[in-house]
Write an enzyme that holds these catalytic residues in place. Sequence first.
Site, PDB file in Angstrom:
ATOM      1  N   LYS A  23      36.923  27.797 -29.995  1.00 29.96           N
ATOM      2  CA  LYS A  23      36.216  26.540 -29.690  1.00 29.96           C
ATOM      3  C   LYS A  23      35.344  26.713 -28.450  1.00 29.96           C
ATOM      4  CE  LYS A  23      38.479  23.135 -27.326  1.00 29.96           C
ATOM      5  NZ  LYS A  23      37.761  22.762 -26.092  1.00 29.96           N
ATOM      6  N   ASN A  24      35.926  27.286 -27.407  1.00 29.84           N
ATOM      7  CA  ASN A  24      35.210  27.310 -26.128  1.00 29.84           C
ATOM      8  C   ASN A  24      34.114  28.376 -26.047  1.00 29.84           C
ATOM      9  OD1 ASN A  24      36.585  25.104 -25.341  1.00 29.84           O
ATOM     10  ND2 ASN A  24      38.007  26.171 -23.960  1.00 29.84           N
ATOM     11  N   ARG A  94      33.036  16.409 -23.109  1.00 29.79           N
ATOM     12  CA  ARG A  94      32.446  16.840 -21.838  1.00 29.79           C
ATOM     13  C   ARG A  94      31.513  18.044 -21.996  1.00 29.79           C
ATOM     14  NH1 ARG A  94      33.620  17.110 -16.635  1.00 29.79           N
ATOM     15  NH2 ARG A  94      33.187  19.320 -16.728  1.00 29.79           N
ATOM     16  N   CYS A 118      37.826  12.370 -17.132  1.00 31.95           N
ATOM     17  CA  CYS A 118      38.427  12.640 -18.433  1.00 31.95           C
ATOM     18  C   CYS A 118      39.918  12.708 -18.213  1.00 31.95           C
ATOM     19  CB  CYS A 118      37.886  13.918 -19.040  1.00 31.95           C
ATOM     20  SG  CYS A 118      38.520  15.363 -18.251  1.00 31.95           S
ATOM     21  N   ARG A 123      36.873  16.174 -12.945  1.00 28.95           N
ATOM     22  CA  ARG A 123      35.978  17.188 -13.523  1.00 28.95           C
ATOM     23  C   ARG A 123      34.498  16.866 -13.350  1.00 28.95           C
ATOM     24  NH1 ARG A 123      37.844  18.593 -19.449  1.00 28.95           N
ATOM     25  NH2 ARG A 123      37.174  20.691 -19.102  1.00 28.95           N
ATOM     26  N   VAL A 125      30.447  17.497 -12.440  1.00 25.38           N
ATOM     27  CA  VAL A 125      29.476  18.510 -12.863  1.00 25.38           C
ATOM     28  C   VAL A 125      28.519  18.773 -11.703  1.00 25.38           C
ATOM     29  CG1 VAL A 125      29.633  18.198 -15.358  1.00 25.38           C
ATOM     30  CG2 VAL A 125      28.114  16.715 -14.031  1.00 25.38           C
ATOM     31  N   ASP A 126      28.984  18.463 -10.470  1.00 28.40           N
ATOM     32  CA  ASP A 126      28.147  18.647  -9.288  1.00 28.40           C
ATOM     33  C   ASP A 126      27.672  20.093  -9.133  1.00 28.40           C
ATOM     34  OD1 ASP A 126      31.002  18.917  -8.924  1.00 28.40           O
ATOM     35  OD2 ASP A 126      30.623  19.334  -6.809  1.00 28.40           O
ATOM     36  N   LEU A 127      28.519  21.038  -9.531  1.00 26.73           N
ATOM     37  CA  LEU A 127      28.135  22.447  -9.347  1.00 26.73           C
ATOM     38  C   LEU A 127      27.024  22.848 -10.322  1.00 26.73           C
ATOM     39  CD1 LEU A 127      31.709  23.940  -8.839  1.00 26.73           C
ATOM     40  CD2 LEU A 127      30.061  23.240  -7.097  1.00 26.73           C
ATOM     41  N   ASP A 314      44.741  26.268 -20.135  1.00 25.29           N
ATOM     42  CA  ASP A 314      44.787  25.748 -21.507  1.00 25.29           C
ATOM     43  C   ASP A 314      46.072  26.145 -22.250  1.00 25.29           C
ATOM     44  OD1 ASP A 314      42.354  24.589 -21.063  1.00 25.29           O
ATOM     45  OD2 ASP A 314      41.189  26.099 -22.130  1.00 25.29           O
ATOM     46  N   ILE A 336      44.223  24.404 -11.656  1.00 21.74           N
ATOM     47  CA  ILE A 336      42.819  24.195 -12.064  1.00 21.74           C
ATOM     48  C   ILE A 336      42.473  22.709 -12.148  1.00 21.74           C
ATOM     49  CG2 ILE A 336      41.048  24.742 -13.798  1.00 21.74           C
ATOM     50  CD1 ILE A 336      42.201  27.243 -12.498  1.00 21.74           C
ATOM     51  N   ARG A 406      40.426  18.112 -32.324  1.00 25.31           N
ATOM     52  CA  ARG A 406      39.287  18.584 -31.521  1.00 25.31           C
ATOM     53  C   ARG A 406      39.345  20.099 -31.347  1.00 25.31           C
ATOM     54  NH1 ARG A 406      38.579  15.610 -26.029  1.00 25.31           N
ATOM     55  NH2 ARG A 406      36.958  17.202 -26.069  1.00 25.31           N
TER      56      ARG A 406
HETATM   57  N1  EPU Z   1      34.574  21.507 -11.186  1.00 24.91           N
HETATM   58  C1  EPU Z   1      33.928  20.738 -10.247  1.00 24.91           C
HETATM   59  N2  EPU Z   1      32.573  20.604 -10.324  1.00 24.91           N
HETATM   60  C2  EPU Z   1      31.851  21.178 -11.310  1.00 24.91           C
HETATM   61  C3  EPU Z   1      32.501  21.963 -12.275  1.00 24.91           C
HETATM   62  C4  EPU Z   1      33.879  22.112 -12.191  1.00 24.91           C
HETATM   63  O1  EPU Z   1      34.572  20.193  -9.345  1.00 24.91           O
HETATM   64  O2  EPU Z   1      30.617  21.001 -11.332  1.00 24.91           O
HETATM   65  C5  EPU Z   1      36.035  21.684 -11.096  1.00 24.91           C
HETATM   66  C6  EPU Z   1      36.781  21.011 -12.241  1.00 24.91           C
HETATM   67  O3  EPU Z   1      37.043  19.660 -11.967  1.00 24.91           O
HETATM   68  C7  EPU Z   1      38.048  21.846 -12.326  1.00 24.91           C
HETATM   69  C8  EPU Z   1      37.566  23.252 -11.946  1.00 24.91           C
HETATM   70  O4  EPU Z   1      36.332  23.069 -11.271  1.00 24.91           O
HETATM   71  O5  EPU Z   1      38.969  21.406 -11.394  1.00 24.91           O
HETATM   72  C9  EPU Z   1      37.324  24.210 -13.117  1.00 24.91           C
HETATM   73  O6  EPU Z   1      36.572  23.556 -14.116  1.00 24.91           O
HETATM   74  P1  EPU Z   1      35.609  24.325 -15.120  1.00 24.91           P
HETATM   75  O7  EPU Z   1      34.207  23.940 -14.824  1.00 24.91           O
HETATM   76  O8  EPU Z   1      35.935  25.784 -15.149  1.00 24.91           O
HETATM   77  O9  EPU Z   1      36.066  23.669 -16.500  1.00 24.91           O
HETATM   78  P2  EPU Z   1      35.118  23.349 -17.717  1.00 24.91           P
HETATM   79  O10 EPU Z   1      34.026  24.337 -17.763  1.00 24.91           O
HETATM   80  O11 EPU Z   1      34.781  21.924 -17.724  1.00 24.91           O
HETATM   81  C10 EPU Z   1      36.307  24.903 -19.466  1.00 24.91           C
HETATM   82  C11 EPU Z   1      36.965  24.719 -20.800  1.00 24.91           C
HETATM   83  C12 EPU Z   1      38.280  23.983 -20.598  1.00 24.91           C
HETATM   84  C13 EPU Z   1      39.164  24.836 -19.687  1.00 24.91           C
HETATM   85  C14 EPU Z   1      38.436  25.094 -18.353  1.00 24.91           C
HETATM   86  C15 EPU Z   1      39.196  26.013 -17.424  1.00 24.91           C
HETATM   87  C16 EPU Z   1      35.113  24.620 -22.323  1.00 24.91           C
HETATM   88  C17 EPU Z   1      34.284  23.821 -23.234  1.00 24.91           C
HETATM   89  N3  EPU Z   1      36.076  23.976 -21.666  1.00 24.91           N
HETATM   90  O12 EPU Z   1      36.105  23.594 -18.945  1.00 24.91           O
HETATM   91  O13 EPU Z   1      38.909  23.880 -21.875  1.00 24.91           O
HETATM   92  O14 EPU Z   1      40.370  24.173 -19.424  1.00 24.91           O
HETATM   93  O15 EPU Z   1      37.143  25.675 -18.610  1.00 24.91           O
HETATM   94  O16 EPU Z   1      39.440  27.224 -18.025  1.00 24.91           O
HETATM   95  O17 EPU Z   1      34.935  25.817 -22.210  1.00 24.91           O
HETATM   96  C18 EPU Z   1      40.354  22.966 -23.483  1.00 24.91           C
HETATM   97  O18 EPU Z   1      39.891  23.771 -24.301  1.00 24.91           O
HETATM   98  O19 EPU Z   1      41.371  22.265 -23.711  1.00 24.91           O
HETATM   99  C19 EPU Z   1      39.689  22.808 -22.184  1.00 24.91           C
HETATM  100  C20 EPU Z   1      39.882  21.750 -21.413  1.00 24.91           C
END
Ligand code: EPU
Length: 427
Positions: A23-24, A94, A118, A123, A125-127, A314, A336, A406
Amino acid sequence: MLQSMRINGGSPINGTIEISGSKNLALPALAAALLTDKDVTLHNVPNLEDVKSMLNLLFHLGVDMGSLENGTITLTSKDLKTFNAEYDFVRKMRASILVLGPLVSRFKKASVSLPGGCAIGARGVDLHIKALEHMGANITIENGYINASAPHGLIGCDINFPISTVTGTENIIMAASLAKGTTRIINAAMEPEITALAELLIGMGAKIKGHGTSIITIVGVEALSGTSFTILPDRIETGTYAIAAALTNGKLLLKNCKYDHLSSFFETLHLAGIANKVYRRVDCEHDDIEVWRERDIINPVNIQTAPFPGFATDLQAQFMTLMTICDGTSSITENIFENRFMHIPELSRMGANISVYGKTAIVTGQSYLKGTNVMATDLRASVSLVLAGLVARGETIVNRLYHIDRGYENIDCKLQMCGAKIERFTA
Ligand code: EPU
């Protein structure tokens, strides 16, 4: 109509399970089709609700696509109808944020709804936003939308992520592929899905080096071409079924997976007394992995979630279910996400003995769990409850099944074929 799952626990899960595509990886790979006006064909795409959500969003943007048949789909992104990813799409998933980088990079503009909070945490998306601004995008946030424009295109630069972000890294790799000059992502996430996304983009003509390490270098090109690409096996699905075999004292052959993507997970399972044997396949670069319990008891093991190659967040909920019946006490720390323990109250209702101290859960193993009605709250929490139901005495009803659909393709059929007494019904 809301669906639920009825599980009568106690049957060992024995047999063979074919692992679906990841999925990811499928989600960013579909978004990558926005980067070219040529055909992008993806194989081994899992038929999941999240994949349907991404296809709906791309269709709404104006991407031409066939239907997803036997895991294969072709997408063509010529002239888009809109550059606006509306709230209704992003609210459902997301990962819709993954269209931001490709849109602003190729079409020079995008408007994407902010995902908001969520179930598993705030979570932000500031980065993603800061990195695109650093590459020259003008970004404003208005009425809950991220409005981005880069009339003269994005410009390569150094992006230093303060924390590891998976979709953040993916968005910037995609955006940088069509930017002017060189982008270096420092502290890039190293998950196998990122390495594979980079390989897909290289197949489209992108110039990327260092993927799979913490520094990724991308030299922008004028245009990308089409390609054909096969999605990797889903490592989280693989780990989930490995736990199903371990929990129920069964034996599973997990077909078509990648051991290297789960080596630290299988080392942890080994400490818990769960054995595995890896069969390297000659017909492809994948493996088949056989998993079973070495002894009657499961040993307690302490884990901490971490970015790849650490223990995947995960798989934390599923591992906690395993620990609820271990012989002793284990500690599970979630590093995380700040709110990824929502399975605990439900597991406790099934008799599990779990106390939470901040981001650590202390799990004292019980000799058995008891079936009852439980509520699914997010994808991985839901599947941890299904796993608990497989080993619990009596009947477990898992409500709000849509979370599972999902991310797990045909989970009820796959488990039924291996002896689980499990059925779906409309509540
Ligand atoms: N974060 C921020 N700001 C940002 C981006 C991330 O503060 O702009 C924080 C998040 O809140 C979190 C940490 O950084 O605390 C890591 O988040 P990350 O961005 O790595 O997560 P993601 O990209 O939103 C993906 C997977 C998730 C998985 C995480 C961690 C996809 C579509 N989703 O999410 O998958 O848990 O990486 O490995 O790839 C799942 O499949 O159940 C799932 C939630």
